[in-house]
Enzyme design. Structure first.
Site, PDB file in Angstrom:
ATOM      1  CG  ASP A 469      45.092  43.368  43.523  1.00  0.00           C
ATOM      2  OD1 ASP A 469      46.139  42.736  43.490  1.00  0.00           O
ATOM      3  OD2 ASP A 469      44.330  42.958  43.082  1.00  0.00           O
ATOM      4  CD  GLU A 472      51.813  43.231  41.369  1.00  0.00           C
ATOM      5  OE1 GLU A 472      50.914  44.186  40.576  1.00  0.00           O
ATOM      6  OE2 GLU A 472      51.442  42.737  42.204  1.00  0.00           O
ATOM      7  CG  ASP A 550      46.120  36.501  42.183  1.00  0.00           C
ATOM      8  OD1 ASP A 550      45.774  36.706  43.197  1.00  0.00           O
ATOM      9  OD2 ASP A 550      46.197  36.851  40.992  1.00  0.00           O
TER      10      ASP A 550
END
Ligand code: MIG
Length: 905
Positions: A469, A472, A550
């Site tokens: 996760d 980015e 999400d």
């Protein structure tokens, strides 16, 4: 002010009509301490002591709109390149523009690369490229030049280069222009530091791919698309970009399909005929002008070429494609209870996820909270077959101790100076889940290997798979150019090899995946990795599956998930899924049922939802199949079971994807690109090659329109009714039914339900057969978990079923490969759908016995029956039957119904 960041505010109202509260400042939270907050939050929401785990609230920035920086071209200032001289190379041509160099290289007879570089500069290949120029053999080609043009010609394409102005045109073997530079505004080149290319288009051209785009439409013509990896909690169709970047697209027009891969990791923008119907263009904020051109004309060929370059997926372990259950902020006990409830309720399940709550201290990667560690041991002891996936974050807590022990990850990384640097060259420190974190510099090989080595903390504890996760990379701060990530002028690399963050940003997640993939190679070399990443760049498919981050529990998002996944599939990433049920907020029972029905056909199938924080406000505490009452539970179970029954078929689709890049979940235009009706369809898909799924995506709907592609006949999976293709039909879709069709002349290999993928050996393979004239299917089988198949340990069996004159249906099987010795497959259950009773069935002279019911057929070799109820013949054929098996029908040609084109039901 940064220190006064607020909790979620009411400014974000989703279509459930429920707002997310903003109430407490971050500062106050820190002062209160996490445990206190938990208690008070729990008290506030009336959930008692259930929130046992450490928890920091969701951050306001998550919900805030972020700065939108977007690179743009100054149209007055475009390049005017012209070729001054050229040199034919062994694989193409080198061009001299004076102030720039250019190259057109032929990688294959249908695959080329165009680059414009600084003089003397090497052509750029990003880490997204798995097989660069050196891995290809130049095709045979002819080269000619005149004062105006240079023409390279292979067997499949011609590259026609005009010298002044410089322009590139690709033609097919018949001389049709497939793709061509648009020269009215200048030539391709650089505007300042920004590489760009303008291309001609015509009104009928459609565009697909572009990686992960939160757009409701599948065809991206008329759209502007951007690539900048961003943690976009609760994104929507208005978001400019989300978590992953793939600057690749497929163009589809009358000459067929082609693909363009703009291999530039900088923030890129694609204007796909959004300004004019005559042209499209793409640009990036920096980097080199390098793009690849793949000629089809089939979409499948384009994807095959693109994934030859950027890599194919690994064949996943079977457990990776079973159902996964996840939730952020499960208590340790809830993880165990949830898994056990699945077993009690006999709903198949392969994996439980451990979200970041399992980490020790304040979200310290590679450490454990003792309660979760114990829960994992309990799970592994009580349900040893169940797999576990740990969520990981790249931000490493800046702390020397966790749980009273030295925090080795931070200490070692610091000692070796492995962290990303700020513009001044100091270690970059900021807040993410740990209040103060540092980030491994994954651009460096030694850092990736070291990071990989940290994973023993997870694997030794009994974790099987990893979900990466926040790569980015997500950083909880606002910046000058881009929010919610590192400052654009941070520095990656060492010595001569440093690059600014903005040049590397979109690659961070790819290299994060690469590091985690290496962890599997280090610690689990025999097993196939299961790695799931939120954040990737082109080529990321060779390391990880991807999910769409999400999303929100809303009808809009259910609808959105389909074009998003389809476009990812067309971007070389077939192992894709979305959070079933939606992540943010909670779904209504109806929405959950519909999502579960659609999601059962996601290549990656995971039910995942947001933390408890919003439970009491927005709906039930959890999002399990049994959360929404008996009816929804039964529906969920039915579709999860269907997925498990279809596992042989699904696994075979993954096998093909790993070989050719073919999507597992295919847009209709993938197989039916000549059927114009399919080009814009974004609410239906093919599941594998032969099943068409049309999920119900509207609240309250009990029927649905389905388009059936032309030149095929389609059997309704539920009723057996056959429909001609090339029409839109309306079908019943009560809550327990997802419209599902099977292409006539297909075999769907199925098996019995299991509670998890390895529960029972595959002994009997059902061949669910929809016969019109003739069908063949190659069935692939291996051990489903190790890498032995890479060394040939697999079987391939080809089945052929055909109708023959005189009312005979023939079944034949041929062993094509037989190197997997542990197969226990001993029989085939041929299920010939839409068929009346045969007079007799025999293999050579040996007659099969007619029996009364399906159960007896299943149990007894060399028997058959006709089931009125199923409108099918069932034949039990031993796997070692070398003769053709023939079904003789009464009289002349009275075999299966639907035989011969045009026979409806
Ligand atoms: O900042 O780990 O997309 O799947 O549950 C949020 C907690 C962090 C975002 C992921 C989501 C995950 C959550 N994570």
């Amino acid at each position: 002010m940064l220190s006064e960041i607020l909790l979620p505010t009411f400014n974000h109202v989703y279509d459930t009509g429920v707002a997310i509260p903003r109430c407490v400042t971050r500062n106050k939270l820190t002062r209160m301490g996490r445990r206190t907050l938990l208690k008070s939050t729990a008290a506030l929401f009336g959930v008692g002591g259930v929130l046992a785990s450490a928890s920091r609230p969701a951050r306001a920035d998550h919900y805030d709109s972020k700065i939108h920086y977007e690179p743009q071209l100054d149209n007055e200032n475009l390049a005017q390149l012209s070729v001054q001289s050229h040199k034919i190379l062994g694989d193409g041509v080198k061009l001299d523009f004076g102030d720039h160099d250019g190259y057109v290289r032929l990688f294959a007879d249908d695959f080329a690369r165009v680059s414009v570089t600084e003089p003397g500069q090497a052509e750029y290949e990003s880490p997204g490229v798995a097989n660069g120029l050196d891995e290809w053999d130049a095709p045979t080609f002819g080269a000619e030049s005149t004062s105006e043009r240079i023409v390279l010609e292979t067997e499949s394409i011609t590259v026609d280069i005009s010298k002044d102005p410089f322009g590139v045109k690709f033609l097919d073997a018949d001389g049709n222009v497939v793709n061509e530079d648009y020269l009215d505004k200048g030539t391709s080149g650089y505007e300042g530091d920004k590489p760009y290319v303008y291309k001609k288009t015509d009104e009928n051209e459609a565009f697909y791919g572009f990686g992960e785009q939160p757009d409701m439409g599948f065809n991206q013509r008329g759209e502007k698309l951007e690539n900048w990896n961003t943690d976009q909690y609760g994104y929507g169709p208005d978001s400019d970009y989300v978590y992953s970047s793939v600057p690749f697209f497929v163009g589809l027009k009358d000459t067929g399909a082609y693909g363009i891969f703009f291999d530039d990791p900088y923030h890129s923008v694609f204007h796909m005929a959004d300004e004019s119907d005559d042209y499209y263009y793409f640009l990036a904020d920096g980097g080199q002008l390098t793009y690849y051109f793949a000629y089809g004309p089939e979409v499948s060929t384009v994807l095959d070429r693109y994934t030859d370059l950027t890599g194919k997926i690994d064949l996943p372990p079977k457990w990776g494609i079973g159902l996964h259950q996840s939730k952020w902020e499960y208590t340790a006990q809830e993880i165990v209870d949830t898994a056990e409830t699945y077993r009690e309720k006999e709903i198949p399940l392969d994996a439980m996820h451990f979200d970041i709550d399992y980490m020790g201290g304040e979200y310290n990667a590679f450490t454990w909270d003792p309660d979760y560690y114990d829960a994992l041991q309990t799970l592994n002891a009580d349900l040893p077959e169940l797999h576990s996936v740990a969520v990981n974050d790249p931000g490493v807590g800046k702390t020397t101790e966790v749980n009273g022990e030295p925090y080795e990850t931070y200490l070692e990384g610091t000692e070796n100076d492995y962290w990303v640097k700020d513009a001044d060259g100091d270690t970059f420190t900021a807040e993410v889940w740990p209040p103060e974190a540092v980030w491994p510099d994954f651009s460096r090989e030694e850092v990736r290997s070291w990071y990989a080595s940290q994973h023993d903390a997870l694997f030794d504890a009994g974790i099987d798979g990893v979900k990466n996760d926040m790569g980015e990379p997500a950083v909880f701060q606002k910046n000058e150019k881009y929010d919610w990530t590192m400052p654009h002028d941070n520095i990656h690399g060492v010595g001569e090899d440093t690059i600014r963050h903005e040049a590397y940003h979109n690659l961070y997640g790819l290299d994060y995946a690469r590091a985690a993939y290496e962890a599997f190679e280090q610690y689990k070399p025999e097993k196939r990795p299961f790695l799931l990443n939120r954040n990737l760049f082109a080529g990321g498919q060779r390391y990880a599956a991807i999910w769409t981050g999400d999303n929100v529990s809303s009808w809009e998002h259910l609808r959105l998930s389909i074009p998003m996944m389809l476009n990812l599939s067309v971007s070389g990433m077939p192992f894709v899924g979305c959070d079933i049920g939606g992540f943010v907020n909670r779904p209504s029972p109806e929405l959950f049922a519909r999502w579960m029905q659609a999601g059962a056909f996601n290549p990656y199938c995971r039910n995942h939802t947001d933390s408890h924080r919003k439970d009491e406000l927005n709906g039930p505490r959890n999002q399990h199949p049994w959360t929404f009452g008996e009816e929804v539970e039964a529906i969920s179970k039915q579709y999860i079971e269907l997925r498990y029954r279809l596992l042989p078929y699904l696994y075979n689709a993954f096998k093909t994807a790993s070989e050719t890049g073919k999507p597992v979940q295919q847009p209709l235009m993938f197989q039916f690109q000549d059927d114009e009706q399919t080009v814009d369809i974004d609410d239906q898909f093919m599941f594998g090659d032969d099943m068409l799924v049309a999920p119900v995506l509207e609240k309250g709907a009990t029927t649905r329109e389905v388009y059936l592609p032309e030149d095929e006949q389609w059997a309704d999976f539920w009723t057996d009714a056959v429909h001609e293709g090339g029409q839109t039909i309306t079908v019943d879709a009560p809550l327990d039914r997802v419209p599902l069709f099977v292409k006539m002349d297909s075999i769907i290999p199925m098996r019995e339900i299991q509670q998890y993928t390895g529960e029972k050996p595959l002994t009997m393979l059902t061949l669910d057969t929809y016969l019109d004239e003739e069908v063949s299917y190659s069935f692939y089988e291996d051990d489903g978990e190790t890498r032995a198949h890479e060394n040939g340990a697999y079987n391939v069996t080809e089945f052929t079923v055909s109708t023959n004159p005189g009312g005979v249906v023939t079944f034949e099987r041929e062993h094509e490969e037989q190197n997997y010795d542990d197969s226990e497959l001993s029989s085939y259950l041929l299920k010939l759908n839409r068929s009346e009773a045969p007079q007799k069935v025999q293999a050579a002279a040996a007659k099969y016995t007619a029996v009364d019911d399906a159960e007896t057929v299943t149990e007894t070799s060399e028997t058959y029956t006709h089931s009125e109820e199923q409108n099918a013949v069932l034949v039990h054929i031993p796997a070692d039957e070398d003769n053709a098996v023939r079904l003789f029908f009464n009289g002349q040609g009275r075999g299966p119904q639907g035989q011969g084109k045009g026979r409806g039901h």
